[in-house]
Structure formats: C-alpha cells, structure tokens
Scaffold this motif. Structure first.
Motif, PDB file in Angstrom:
ATOM      1  N   SER A 112       0.763  -1.143  -0.026  1.00 31.46           N
ATOM      2  CA  SER A 112       0.050  -0.264   0.114  1.00 31.46           C
ATOM      3  C   SER A 112       0.835   1.334  -0.009  1.00 31.46           C
ATOM      4  O   SER A 112       1.902   1.178   0.755  1.00 31.46           O
ATOM      5  CB  SER A 112      -0.842   0.028   1.302  1.00 31.46           C
ATOM      6  OG  SER A 112      -1.857  -1.193   1.044  1.00 31.46           O
ATOM      7  N   ILE A 113       0.375   2.394  -0.704  1.00 27.36           N
ATOM      8  CA  ILE A 113       1.077   3.643  -0.867  1.00 27.36           C
ATOM      9  C   ILE A 113       0.053   4.633  -0.018  1.00 27.36           C
ATOM     10  O   ILE A 113      -0.999   4.629  -0.120  1.00 27.36           O
ATOM     11  CB  ILE A 113       1.236   4.159  -1.998  1.00 27.36           C
ATOM     12  CG1 ILE A 113       2.036   3.159  -3.006  1.00 27.36           C
ATOM     13  CG2 ILE A 113       1.773   5.389  -2.092  1.00 27.36           C
ATOM     14  CD1 ILE A 113       2.371   3.471  -4.355  1.00 27.36           C
ATOM     15  N   TRP A 114       0.867   5.467   0.868  1.00 27.58           N
ATOM     16  CA  TRP A 114       0.424   6.461   1.828  1.00 27.58           C
ATOM     17  C   TRP A 114       0.599   7.752   1.734  1.00 27.58           C
ATOM     18  O   TRP A 114       1.762   7.830   1.506  1.00 27.58           O
ATOM     19  CB  TRP A 114       0.386   5.879   3.216  1.00 27.58           C
ATOM     20  CG  TRP A 114       0.072   4.504   3.541  1.00 27.58           C
ATOM     21  CD1 TRP A 114       0.839   3.454   3.367  1.00 27.58           C
ATOM     22  CD2 TRP A 114      -1.198   3.872   3.866  1.00 27.58           C
ATOM     23  NE1 TRP A 114       0.353   2.315   3.646  1.00 27.58           N
ATOM     24  CE2 TRP A 114      -1.030   2.720   4.014  1.00 27.58           C
ATOM     25  CE3 TRP A 114      -2.650   4.473   4.088  1.00 27.58           C
ATOM     26  CZ2 TRP A 114      -2.299   1.700   4.468  1.00 27.58           C
ATOM     27  CZ3 TRP A 114      -3.449   3.488   4.345  1.00 27.58           C
ATOM     28  CH2 TRP A 114      -3.330   2.181   4.648  1.00 27.58           C
ATOM     29  N   GLU A 115      -0.132   8.783   2.020  1.00 32.51           N
ATOM     30  CA  GLU A 115       0.127  10.050   1.931  1.00 32.51           C
ATOM     31  C   GLU A 115       0.069  10.269   3.598  1.00 32.51           C
ATOM     32  O   GLU A 115      -0.803  10.150   4.274  1.00 32.51           O
ATOM     33  CB  GLU A 115      -0.690  11.083   1.325  1.00 32.51           C
ATOM     34  CG  GLU A 115      -0.542  12.575   1.790  1.00 32.51           C
ATOM     35  CD  GLU A 115       0.892  12.971   1.482  1.00 32.51           C
ATOM     36  OE1 GLU A 115       1.609  13.504   2.248  1.00 32.51           O
ATOM     37  OE2 GLU A 115       1.391  12.684   0.402  1.00 32.51           O
ATOM     38  N   ALA A 116       1.358  10.561   4.249  1.00 34.56           N
ATOM     39  CA  ALA A 116       1.599  10.691   5.518  1.00 34.56           C
ATOM     40  C   ALA A 116       0.968  12.003   6.410  1.00 34.56           C
ATOM     41  O   ALA A 116       0.620  11.900   7.348  1.00 34.56           O
ATOM     42  CB  ALA A 116       2.842  10.558   5.901  1.00 34.56           C
ATOM     43  N   THR A 117       0.867  12.990   5.268  1.00 30.28           N
ATOM     44  CA  THR A 117       0.406  14.160   6.020  1.00 30.28           C
ATOM     45  C   THR A 117      -0.922  14.193   6.217  1.00 30.28           C
ATOM     46  O   THR A 117      -1.369  15.053   7.262  1.00 30.28           O
ATOM     47  CB  THR A 117       0.864  15.452   4.934  1.00 30.28           C
ATOM     48  OG1 THR A 117       0.029  15.194   3.777  1.00 30.28           O
ATOM     49  CG2 THR A 117       2.007  15.613   4.745  1.00 30.28           C
ATOM     50  N   ASN A 118      -1.645  13.430   5.607  1.00 30.28           N
ATOM     51  CA  ASN A 118      -3.146  13.271   5.942  1.00 30.28           C
ATOM     52  C   ASN A 118      -3.701  11.588   5.999  1.00 30.28           C
ATOM     53  O   ASN A 118      -5.107  11.702   6.369  1.00 30.28           O
ATOM     54  CB  ASN A 118      -4.183  14.044   4.738  1.00 30.28           C
ATOM     55  CG  ASN A 118      -3.801  13.143   3.504  1.00 30.28           C
ATOM     56  OD1 ASN A 118      -3.204  12.224   3.502  1.00 30.28           O
ATOM     57  ND2 ASN A 118      -4.357  14.008   2.341  1.00 30.28           N
ATOM     58  N   GLN A 119      -2.857  11.031   6.396  1.00 35.01           N
ATOM     59  CA  GLN A 119      -2.999   9.597   6.384  1.00 35.01           C
ATOM     60  C   GLN A 119      -4.062   9.015   5.433  1.00 35.01           C
ATOM     61  O   GLN A 119      -4.773   8.109   5.708  1.00 35.01           O
ATOM     62  CB  GLN A 119      -3.408   9.227   7.700  1.00 35.01           C
ATOM     63  CG  GLN A 119      -2.876   9.731   9.064  1.00 35.01           C
ATOM     64  CD  GLN A 119      -3.165  11.173   9.185  1.00 35.01           C
ATOM     65  OE1 GLN A 119      -3.918  11.627   9.531  1.00 35.01           O
ATOM     66  NE2 GLN A 119      -1.826  11.853   9.748  1.00 35.01           N
ATOM     67  N   GLN A 120      -3.906   9.314   4.225  1.00 39.87           N
ATOM     68  CA  GLN A 120      -4.776   8.973   3.388  1.00 39.87           C
ATOM     69  C   GLN A 120      -4.260   7.885   2.313  1.00 39.87           C
ATOM     70  O   GLN A 120      -2.939   7.737   2.163  1.00 39.87           O
ATOM     71  CB  GLN A 120      -5.180   9.942   2.332  1.00 39.87           C
ATOM     72  CG  GLN A 120      -6.071  11.009   2.880  1.00 39.87           C
ATOM     73  CD  GLN A 120      -7.237  10.476   3.254  1.00 39.87           C
ATOM     74  OE1 GLN A 120      -7.970   9.674   2.486  1.00 39.87           O
ATOM     75  NE2 GLN A 120      -7.638  10.813   4.547  1.00 39.87           N
ATOM     76  N   LEU A 121      -5.037   6.585   2.143  1.00 40.48           N
ATOM     77  CA  LEU A 121      -4.379   5.778   1.326  1.00 40.48           C
ATOM     78  C   LEU A 121      -4.391   6.190  -0.091  1.00 40.48           C
ATOM     79  O   LEU A 121      -5.438   6.664  -0.477  1.00 40.48           O
ATOM     80  CB  LEU A 121      -5.338   4.544   1.374  1.00 40.48           C
ATOM     81  CG  LEU A 121      -4.993   3.183   0.530  1.00 40.48           C
ATOM     82  CD1 LEU A 121      -3.548   2.585   0.971  1.00 40.48           C
ATOM     83  CD2 LEU A 121      -6.198   2.191   0.965  1.00 40.48           C
ATOM     84  N   ILE A 122      -3.220   5.822  -0.841  1.00 38.28           N
ATOM     85  CA  ILE A 122      -3.172   6.496  -2.291  1.00 38.28           C
ATOM     86  C   ILE A 122      -3.643   5.282  -3.135  1.00 38.28           C
ATOM     87  O   ILE A 122      -4.408   5.250  -4.100  1.00 38.28           O
ATOM     88  CB  ILE A 122      -1.804   6.989  -2.474  1.00 38.28           C
ATOM     89  CG1 ILE A 122      -1.418   8.160  -1.785  1.00 38.28           C
ATOM     90  CG2 ILE A 122      -1.802   7.279  -4.006  1.00 38.28           C
ATOM     91  CD1 ILE A 122      -0.148   8.822  -1.851  1.00 38.28           C
ATOM     92  N   ALA A 123      -2.829   3.976  -2.922  1.00 33.66           N
ATOM     93  CA  ALA A 123      -3.117   2.833  -3.733  1.00 33.66           C
ATOM     94  C   ALA A 123      -2.591   1.668  -3.090  1.00 33.66           C
ATOM     95  O   ALA A 123      -1.802   1.516  -2.141  1.00 33.66           O
ATOM     96  CB  ALA A 123      -2.156   2.999  -4.871  1.00 33.66           C
TER      97      ALA A 123
END
Length: 124
Positions: free
Chosen positions: A38-49
């Motif tokens: 899984s790929i994540w955006e750490a600043t908003n804890q959103q799952l990207i893919a």
C-alpha cells in the motif's frame, strides 16, 4: 504525555512487515501479511493505492527517489513496481530467485534502483 493518542487508522488487516519512505516525499509504502503493498500520504493519513501480492510479502526496499519498489515474498519471488504514478503502481519485473521456496528476508537496492541484492535467513 499531554496530548491524547491519535489513531491514524487501521488499513491493513494483518501484521505490517515493512515500511519505507518514498524518496524526499511525504509518502510511504507498506507491505503486510494481508498480501497487500500500500502507498500512503503521511500528512493526511490517506491511502493512495494498494496492490495485491499473490504471495505474502516479506521484505521491501525502494530506490532513493522512491520511484521503484522491490517486494520480496515468502516463496522466494520478487516483484518490482514503477511507482512514478503513485495512484497506479505498475508491475515491471517478476522473478523467482531461489530453487526452493525460501522466503526473501532482506532486499537492498542501489540508489538508482538498477541493482538489487536479496537474501534469505532460511536455508535447506
């Protein structure tokens, strides 16, 4: 500790076995016993893919820029993904490195992602 614990979420359904930063970005890639990378955006804890792995992933490394991820598995196979488009990782290589079904325990790639070393702590 004066601030309350802030749970960021629970997205993998089994143990997380690897976490790597994606270059100088604020993004991370994780692998888990639930068969997903899984790929994540750490600043908003959103799952990207997310990308399903046919065999349980056991090791991960990424290139210095974070554009290539190498995932080793419990059956001794490795998959390489182009992460240039974070929302849609693309499988670019798949190879089994051991004759026996030995799990890949460690992966280390060169900064440019052109060379990769694999090892297993198991032996037969």
């Amino acid at each position: 500790m004066t601030e309350p614990f802030n749970e960021l979420g629970r997205f993998h359904t089994k143990n997380v076995t690897g976490i790597k930063e994606l270059g100088e970005s604020t993004q991370l890639v994780t692998i888990s016993e639930d068969h997903y990378m899984s790929i994540w955006e750490a600043t908003n804890q959103q799952l990207i893919a997310t990308v399903y792995q046919p065999a349980v992933p056991t090791a991960i490394d990424v290139s210095k820029e974070g554009n290539v991820a190498f995932v080793g598995t419990v059956i001794g196979a490795c998959r390489a993904y182009d992460l240039s488009e974070r929302h849609s990782p693309r499988l670019v290589m798949q190879q089994k490195f051991f004759d026996e079904s030995l799990p890949i325990s460690n992966i280390k790639c060169s900064a440019d992602g052109k060379y990769v070393l694999f090892s297993s702590v198991d032996s037969k």
